[in-house]
Design a protein around this motif. Sequence first.
Motif, mmCIF file in Angstrom:
data_model
loop_
_atom_site.group_PDB
_atom_site.id
_atom_site.type_symbol
_atom_site.label_atom_id
_atom_site.label_comp_id
_atom_site.label_asym_id
_atom_site.label_seq_id
_atom_site.Cartn_x
_atom_site.Cartn_y
_atom_site.Cartn_z
ATOM 1 N N VAL A 202 48.876 31.549 21.728
ATOM 2 C CA VAL A 202 48.091 32.617 21.209
ATOM 3 C C VAL A 202 48.504 33.381 20.105
ATOM 4 O O VAL A 202 47.709 34.441 19.642
ATOM 5 N N HIS A 203 49.926 33.442 19.796
ATOM 6 C CA HIS A 203 50.463 34.263 19.081
ATOM 7 C C HIS A 203 51.724 33.487 18.631
ATOM 8 O O HIS A 203 52.351 32.587 19.323
ATOM 9 N N ASN A 209 49.894 31.192 30.206
ATOM 10 C CA ASN A 209 49.316 30.428 31.081
ATOM 11 C C ASN A 209 47.907 30.637 31.335
ATOM 12 O O ASN A 209 47.873 31.990 31.891
ATOM 13 N N LEU A 210 46.997 30.096 31.034
ATOM 14 C CA LEU A 210 45.555 30.703 30.931
ATOM 15 C C LEU A 210 45.158 31.002 32.630
ATOM 16 O O LEU A 210 44.592 31.712 32.876
ATOM 17 N N GLN A 211 45.970 30.293 33.661
ATOM 18 C CA GLN A 211 45.715 30.718 34.905
ATOM 19 C C GLN A 211 46.032 31.824 35.465
ATOM 20 O O GLN A 211 45.921 32.350 36.498
ATOM 21 N N HIS A 212 46.883 32.414 34.659
ATOM 22 C CA HIS A 212 47.323 34.089 34.746
ATOM 23 C C HIS A 212 46.754 35.165 34.015
ATOM 24 O O HIS A 212 47.329 36.279 34.361
ATOM 25 N N VAL A 213 45.827 34.569 33.486
ATOM 26 C CA VAL A 213 44.964 35.727 32.583
ATOM 27 C C VAL A 213 43.868 36.293 33.379
ATOM 28 O O VAL A 213 43.295 35.640 34.144
ATOM 29 N N ARG A 214 44.172 37.705 33.543
ATOM 30 C CA ARG A 214 43.204 38.414 34.269
ATOM 31 C C ARG A 214 42.195 39.216 33.663
ATOM 32 O O ARG A 214 41.216 39.610 34.190
ATOM 33 N N GLU A 215 42.320 39.400 32.320
ATOM 34 C CA GLU A 215 41.368 40.252 31.513
ATOM 35 C C GLU A 215 41.332 40.058 30.084
ATOM 36 O O GLU A 215 42.716 39.812 29.617
ATOM 37 N N TYR A 216 40.514 39.984 29.370
ATOM 38 C CA TYR A 216 40.441 40.049 28.024
ATOM 39 C C TYR A 216 39.845 41.150 27.467
ATOM 40 O O TYR A 216 38.707 41.506 27.609
ATOM 41 N N GLN A 217 40.441 41.716 26.464
ATOM 42 C CA GLN A 217 39.913 43.124 25.749
ATOM 43 C C GLN A 217 39.654 42.431 24.386
ATOM 44 O O GLN A 217 40.559 41.983 23.676
ATOM 45 N N ARG A 218 38.396 42.775 23.974
ATOM 46 C CA ARG A 218 38.048 42.298 22.424
ATOM 47 C C ARG A 218 38.857 43.341 21.169
ATOM 48 O O ARG A 218 39.243 44.484 21.679
ATOM 49 N N GLY A 219 39.110 42.781 20.211
ATOM 50 C CA GLY A 219 39.658 43.316 19.287
ATOM 51 C C GLY A 219 39.787 42.436 18.040
ATOM 52 O O GLY A 219 39.185 41.410 18.034
ATOM 53 N N GLU A 220 40.609 42.731 16.821
ATOM 54 C CA GLU A 220 40.569 41.782 15.851
ATOM 55 C C GLU A 220 40.941 40.431 16.374
ATOM 56 O O GLU A 220 40.068 39.517 15.974
ATOM 57 N N GLY A 221 41.895 40.226 17.113
ATOM 58 C CA GLY A 221 42.211 38.934 17.733
ATOM 59 C C GLY A 221 42.019 39.306 19.211
ATOM 60 O O GLY A 221 41.583 38.317 19.958
ATOM 61 N N ASN A 228 50.937 39.650 35.577
ATOM 62 C CA ASN A 228 52.036 40.649 35.806
ATOM 63 C C ASN A 228 51.805 42.006 35.104
ATOM 64 O O ASN A 228 53.046 42.720 34.746
ATOM 65 N N LYS A 229 50.567 42.164 34.710
ATOM 66 C CA LYS A 229 50.140 43.235 34.075
ATOM 67 C C LYS A 229 50.621 43.606 32.544
ATOM 68 O O LYS A 229 50.412 44.318 31.996
ATOM 69 N N ALA A 230 51.195 42.331 32.042
ATOM 70 C CA ALA A 230 51.699 42.326 30.587
ATOM 71 C C ALA A 230 50.646 42.354 29.742
ATOM 72 O O ALA A 230 49.546 41.460 29.923
ATOM 73 N N GLU A 231 50.443 42.917 28.578
ATOM 74 C CA GLU A 231 49.535 42.871 27.568
ATOM 75 C C GLU A 231 50.193 42.241 26.490
ATOM 76 O O GLU A 231 50.887 42.683 25.821
ATOM 77 N N ILE A 232 49.062 41.156 26.122
ATOM 78 C CA ILE A 232 49.678 40.108 25.054
ATOM 79 C C ILE A 232 48.545 39.942 23.876
ATOM 80 O O ILE A 232 47.419 39.997 24.397
#
Length: 252
Positions: A202-203, A209-221, A228-232
């Motif tokens: 994604v960058h 790993n998409l299975q570990h995605v918990r939230e998506y926040q809109r923005g430019e990308g 694990n609470k990491a923001e990517i």
Amino acid sequence: MKAILVDDEMDGLRTLQRLLEKHCPQVQVAGTATSAAMAKERINGVQPDLVFLDIQMPGKSGLDLLSDLNSHSFEVIFVTAFNDYVLQALQFSAVDYLLKPVDEDRLIEAVQRAEKRLQEEKKGAQSDTLLHNLEKAGTPADMRLCLPTLKGFMIVKLSEIIYGEADRSYTVFHIEGGKTVLVSKALIEYEELLRGTSFLRVHKSFLINLQHVREYQRGEGGTVIMSNKAEIEISRRKKEAFLDEVRRVFKY
């Protein structure tokens, strides 16, 4: 290193033996076999350090042979024409394999790696991982990935990996439980290896790993919050590919 060569084709055995004699003088061919049954007998009798094992043979395959053996106290270099799901299992397990016709440079490199593992007494674990992965072929989330580290290797389930992060020519894998593993391969190699699974680049610096995605926040990308609470951050040019893959995987 004492070696056993296993191939159901006599031409294949002769060619491999000639290449070893010419390019790998540290290998002593202690026996050959043209079937799994003959190979089992040779292996039990000789107790080799190294086995060159043809995967596709009539009757029992080379992989059936490994399953039949009580222990794998030797290094294995697999020899194969090709088979997509077997190739994926070989790559995930980080075992050495040679595609037919055998390339002499790849042969030399594979023998050198086997020699190093024998000296470090790290035998058998990758073959066991391969057998597990073949059982799970078709369900990549249940497969195991062998990660080469600076000290040896670590074996993890794909489902346990949260994301990989580029660190120059290395990759840092973030794994469930707060563990991290520094791997001596670049992120782009894992992008290729894990293509078709739940992993997505994604960058330029992140393979998630998409299975570990918990939230998506809109923005430019946009930004994803991982388990694990990491923001990517998602790069702008990867945004559509990410959203398309989320729709495909999660029927969104």
